[in-house]
Design a protein around this motif. Structure first.
Motif, short mmCIF file in Angstrom:
data_model
loop_
_atom_site.label_atom_id
_atom_site.label_comp_id
_atom_site.label_asym_id
_atom_site.label_seq_id
_atom_site.Cartn_x
_atom_site.Cartn_y
_atom_site.Cartn_z
N GLY A 1 38.90 -60.10 11.14
CA GLY A 1 38.91 -58.86 10.39
C GLY A 1 38.85 -57.65 11.30
N ILE A 2 39.32 -56.52 10.79
CA ILE A 2 39.33 -55.29 11.57
C ILE A 2 39.18 -54.10 10.63
N SER A 3 38.51 -53.06 11.08
CA SER A 3 38.35 -51.85 10.26
C SER A 3 38.23 -50.64 11.18
N TYR A 4 38.80 -49.53 10.71
CA TYR A 4 38.72 -48.29 11.47
C TYR A 4 38.83 -47.11 10.52
N THR A 5 37.99 -46.11 10.73
CA THR A 5 37.98 -44.92 9.88
C THR A 5 38.79 -43.82 10.56
N ILE A 6 39.75 -43.25 9.83
CA ILE A 6 40.66 -42.25 10.38
C ILE A 6 40.41 -40.91 9.70
N LEU A 7 40.05 -39.92 10.52
CA LEU A 7 39.76 -38.57 10.03
C LEU A 7 40.82 -37.61 10.54
N PRO A 8 41.65 -37.05 9.66
CA PRO A 8 42.68 -36.10 10.09
C PRO A 8 42.08 -34.95 10.89
N GLN A 9 42.83 -34.50 11.90
CA GLN A 9 42.42 -33.42 12.80
C GLN A 9 41.24 -33.78 13.70
N SER A 10 40.79 -35.03 13.64
CA SER A 10 39.63 -35.40 14.45
C SER A 10 39.89 -36.69 15.23
#
Length: 337
Positions: free
Chosen positions: A154-163
């Motif tokens: 499994g894999i997970s990543y949080t993506i925050l625009p402009q950051s």
């Protein structure tokens, strides 16, 4: 505040203010399979005000091992996943607004749904859709949480625009091939682990606890007991076409494939060139002399001696029993065009 959320309110990271924030937020869940059902149930039980679920498929027997909202009756009736999920979730929490859309996610859908969303949960099974999600999230400044499972990994990543780096920064284009649940299998515990990572991040975002967010890409193999956490901040690409200061959002602008081989499923999806609502009853009558037809309110199944095909109201057809796009198109035009 409602007694049903009392234990969540007692948690210092949420409290009464955070619970009120949750009730005012809208989450878009793309996919209603293993990750989609797990994510949706936790968010609905947590009291998120509105959940929109988009999925293109229907419930099959092989789903029941890990897709927690569905029953044997759903599989017997070949119910669209979005509809079955909506019904079960509404029974869990009637105070949450739950919208269900039986649709293949293309740039058109993402342009429609993303602007009115506080968070996007990735519960898909292919990178074509993920890259569309990524571009839409960047364009409309919506956080999104990537999640993927296969076998025991499994894999997970949080993506925050402009950051944070976006998915296009990390992958530098569209991945080709690779193991999928339909080719390598999947065990249920890995689903629950990724759902836990995704929804924990979701609750932080929705209650605006930005400083508590995990800024790393998490991956693990629950069977071999491997676990890694990697800081990928340095991978943010200054000239990324999706998230640079002058983005072109390449995956929102490119035309989508009308014929798609569903990896590992011995199935081809045919999507009509233009969207239209098909009259399934009329089509069922037309096909009744050519093979066996079963129909519910959302789709019809047509069987001949050699083939099985599913048509949805939006005109999409799943041709089972082949991974040959040419053969699938021929069958589509023979019976449905």
């Amino acid at each position: 505040m409602n007694e049903r959320y009392s234990r969540q309110i007692l948690f210092r990271g949420i409290g009464e203010d955070g619970q009120q924030m949750l009730q005012n937020k809208h989450v878009l869940v793309i996919g209603a399979g293993a990750l989609g059902t797990g994510n949706s149930e936790i968010l609905v039980r947590s009291g998120v005000g509105k959940i929109t679920i988009v999925d293109r498929d229907y419930v099959e027997w092989s789903n029941l091992q890990r897709q927690q909202l569905y029953t044997e009756q759903d599989a017997e009736q070949q119910m669209p996943k979005a509809i079955s999920a909506q019904r079960r979730l509404q029974a869990i929490n009637r105070d949450v607004t739950i919208e269900a859309h039986i649709a293949d996610v293309t740039p058109t859908e993402m342009e429609q749904f993303a602007p009115d969303t506080d968070l996007i949960m990735d519960a898909t099974d292919n990178f074509e859709i993920r890259m569309i999600i990524n571009d839409a999230a960047q364009k409309y400044s919506v956080p999104w949480i990537y999640g993927s499972i296969v076998a025991s990994y499994g894999i997970s990543y949080t993506i925050l625009p402009q950051s944070s780096p976006c998915l296009n920064c990390l992958l530098q284009g569209m991945p080709v091939g690779g193991l999928t649940c339909d080719t390598g299998g999947v065990i249920s515990p890995v689903v629950q682990m990724v759902v836990a990572y995704q929804t924990a991040e979701a609750l932080k975002i929705l209650t605006e606890n930005w400083s508590d967010l995990r800024r790393e890409l998490i991956s693990f193999d629950i069977w071999s007991n491997d676990h890694s956490s990697v800081n990928v901040d340095k991978l943010k690409f200054v000239d990324c076409p999706s998230c640079s200061t002058e983005p072109i959002y390449p995956f929102l602008s490119q035309s989508q494939t009308k014929t798609e081989v569903l990896c590992g499923r011995d199935t081809v999806q045919i999507r009509p060139a233009s969207k239209e609502t098909r009259n399934l009853e009329d089509i069922a009558k037309h096909l009744s002399n050519l093979g066996d037809v079963n129909q519910n309110s959302f789709l019809l199944q047509f069987r001949t001696d050699q083939n099985r095909m599913i048509m949805f109201k939006d005109g999409r057809v799943l041709v089972h029993g082949t991974n040959d796009a040419t053969e699938a198109r021929s069958l589509y035009h023979q019976y449905f065009a």
